[in-house]
Design a protein around this motif. Sequence first.
Motif, short mmCIF file in Angstrom:
data_model
loop_
_atom_site.label_atom_id
_atom_site.label_comp_id
_atom_site.label_asym_id
_atom_site.label_seq_id
_atom_site.Cartn_x
_atom_site.Cartn_y
_atom_site.Cartn_z
N ALA A 1 -11.75 5.79 -0.76
CA ALA A 1 -10.94 6.22 -1.90
C ALA A 1 -9.95 5.11 -2.24
N GLU A 2 -9.84 4.77 -3.55
CA GLU A 2 -9.02 3.61 -3.90
C GLU A 2 -8.46 3.74 -5.30
N ILE A 3 -7.20 3.29 -5.47
CA ILE A 3 -6.55 3.18 -6.77
C ILE A 3 -5.99 1.76 -6.87
N ASP A 4 -6.34 1.03 -7.93
CA ASP A 4 -5.89 -0.36 -8.08
C ASP A 4 -4.38 -0.45 -8.24
N LEU A 5 -3.80 0.43 -9.05
CA LEU A 5 -2.35 0.43 -9.28
C LEU A 5 -1.87 1.86 -9.34
N LEU A 6 -0.93 2.18 -8.45
CA LEU A 6 -0.35 3.51 -8.38
C LEU A 6 1.14 3.37 -8.70
N LEU A 7 1.59 4.09 -9.71
CA LEU A 7 2.99 4.01 -10.12
C LEU A 7 3.72 5.28 -9.69
N GLU A 8 4.81 5.08 -8.96
CA GLU A 8 5.57 6.17 -8.38
C GLU A 8 6.96 6.21 -9.00
N ARG A 9 7.47 7.40 -9.23
CA ARG A 9 8.83 7.56 -9.73
C ARG A 9 9.45 8.78 -9.05
N GLY A 10 10.67 8.61 -8.55
CA GLY A 10 11.32 9.72 -7.86
C GLY A 10 10.61 10.14 -6.60
N GLY A 11 9.91 9.20 -5.95
CA GLY A 11 9.21 9.51 -4.72
C GLY A 11 7.86 10.18 -4.91
N GLN B 1 5.24 -5.27 -15.33
CA GLN B 1 6.33 -5.84 -16.12
C GLN B 1 6.74 -4.91 -17.25
N CYS B 2 5.77 -4.31 -17.93
CA CYS B 2 6.10 -3.43 -19.05
C CYS B 2 6.69 -2.10 -18.58
N ALA B 3 6.29 -1.65 -17.39
CA ALA B 3 6.82 -0.39 -16.86
C ALA B 3 8.29 -0.52 -16.50
N GLY B 4 8.69 -1.69 -16.00
CA GLY B 4 10.09 -1.91 -15.67
C GLY B 4 10.47 -1.34 -14.32
N PRO B 5 11.75 -1.45 -13.97
CA PRO B 5 12.20 -1.09 -12.62
C PRO B 5 12.24 0.41 -12.34
N ARG B 6 12.03 1.24 -13.36
CA ARG B 6 12.04 2.69 -13.12
C ARG B 6 10.85 3.14 -12.29
N TRP B 7 9.79 2.36 -12.29
CA TRP B 7 8.57 2.72 -11.57
C TRP B 7 8.39 1.79 -10.37
N ARG B 8 7.92 2.34 -9.26
CA ARG B 8 7.61 1.55 -8.08
C ARG B 8 6.09 1.39 -7.98
N PRO B 9 5.61 0.13 -7.93
CA PRO B 9 4.16 -0.09 -7.92
C PRO B 9 3.57 -0.17 -6.51
N TYR B 10 2.41 0.41 -6.34
CA TYR B 10 1.66 0.36 -5.09
C TYR B 10 0.17 0.28 -5.43
N PHE B 11 -0.65 0.08 -4.39
CA PHE B 11 -2.07 0.39 -4.50
C PHE B 11 -2.37 1.43 -3.42
N TYR B 12 -3.52 2.05 -3.52
CA TYR B 12 -3.89 3.11 -2.57
C TYR B 12 -5.32 2.86 -2.13
N ARG B 13 -5.52 2.87 -0.81
CA ARG B 13 -6.88 2.71 -0.30
C ARG B 13 -6.99 3.39 1.06
N THR B 14 -8.03 4.18 1.20
CA THR B 14 -8.31 4.80 2.48
C THR B 14 -9.49 4.11 3.14
N HIS B 15 -9.68 4.37 4.44
CA HIS B 15 -10.79 3.75 5.15
C HIS B 15 -12.14 4.38 4.80
N ASP B 16 -12.11 5.52 4.09
CA ASP B 16 -13.39 6.13 3.70
C ASP B 16 -13.73 5.86 2.24
N PRO C 1 0.84 -1.20 0.00
CA PRO C 1 0.00 0.00 0.00
C PRO C 1 0.88 1.25 0.00
N TRP C 2 0.42 2.27 -0.71
CA TRP C 2 1.14 3.56 -0.66
C TRP C 2 0.90 4.17 0.72
N SER C 3 1.94 4.71 1.31
CA SER C 3 1.84 5.11 2.72
C SER C 3 2.34 6.52 2.98
#
Length: 392
Positions: free
Chosen positions: A319-329, A302-317, A247-249
């Motif tokens: 809000a949700e994202i199935d796949l969140l891709l992060e780069r450079g923080g 797999q197609c994004a490669g190691p440049r991107w860090r994968p997460y999901f995002y979900r709040t208790h109220d 999870p993204w934190s």
Amino acid sequence: MILRNIEPILCTRLATVVPAVVLLGPRQVGKTTLARKIAADWPGGAVYLDMERPADRRRLDDADAYLRAQNGKLVVIDEIQRAPGLFEVLRGIIDDRRAAGERFGHFLLLGSAALELMRQSSETLAGRVAYLEIGPIDILEAGTASLDAQTLWLRGGFPESLLAQGDGPSLDWRRDFIRSYLERDVPMFAPRMPVQALGRLWTMLAHQQGGLLNQARLAAGLGVSAPTVTRYTDLMVDLQLVRRLAPWSGNVGKRLVKAPKVYVRDSGIVHALLDLETWNDVLGHPVAGPSYEGFVIENLIQCAGPRWRPYFYRTHDGAEIDLLLERGGQPEIAIEVKKSSAPTLDKGFGMACDDLKVLQRYVVYPGEETYPVRHGTQAIGLAALARQMQDA
């Protein structure tokens, strides 16, 4: 033979970057086929050694002398985790060749236990080795071979399964693959781990594809402790059969879900664990939606490669994202997955994107047209977004 997108990357690393490359991937994913192809074209020739073959192991009784005699050749060592003592030998040879001005393209090491192999090699080959991962055939590789996304989703990306002459033979191959892992690989990597319990866990994870990891519930179902479930799951992750999506934190002032989501990484293995043979079998099963979600997420990672860090995002109220891709923080790409041919977005996806100030928003669906939908989001097909990710 299906062309693998990692091939030019692997050749470049070997030829210009490091003395050795460790290629990681589960069994039967195509590591050996790719390595033999590269070896056949390697300037100066190549030697292939398989540590599961007694004859090849005997050739390395005096490993230092044998490997030094292959100077000028690319040495491919398959299932390297079976011979951990070789890493110290390789370090000495690499250092001596570096001192003589020979810096690149000495060794290609293949293995199927990612974490254990990285631990073994990093202790002795730090600064001398690069790591690359090869997964099952992805949506772009399948497209170059004129294989459609529906077949790829149903059968998964293991070459023998994907290219089988019919859905029945494909399912038979995957059943044998599962049995082989449980009867052969698990005893090798975890000799005290009960195979039947691990097989039940694998099936339970398939039933709960994409669910939050609930160790207490899994432990109750297996009749074991929560720490035991953790060890079982760790092994499946190490063998690259299961993905724990974190999870993204970050600090957004929201109460965030902290448990990871768990996916059986190959959709064909999901279907085999649940005895789903045909397209209609999958569509008629409750796992259809979660299976498609996992299929899309695994392909995009797999197609994004190691440049991107994968997460999901979900709040208790909600809000949700199935796949969140992060780069450079910084979270940059938000992806929702919908199995519907006319996808609609929940309000929670827009809320989540606004929370994180993500501008690139997509909903992936089983179609080919790209068009705008709610919340500043583009509906897009898997292959089209995978191509964008690979080129980004």
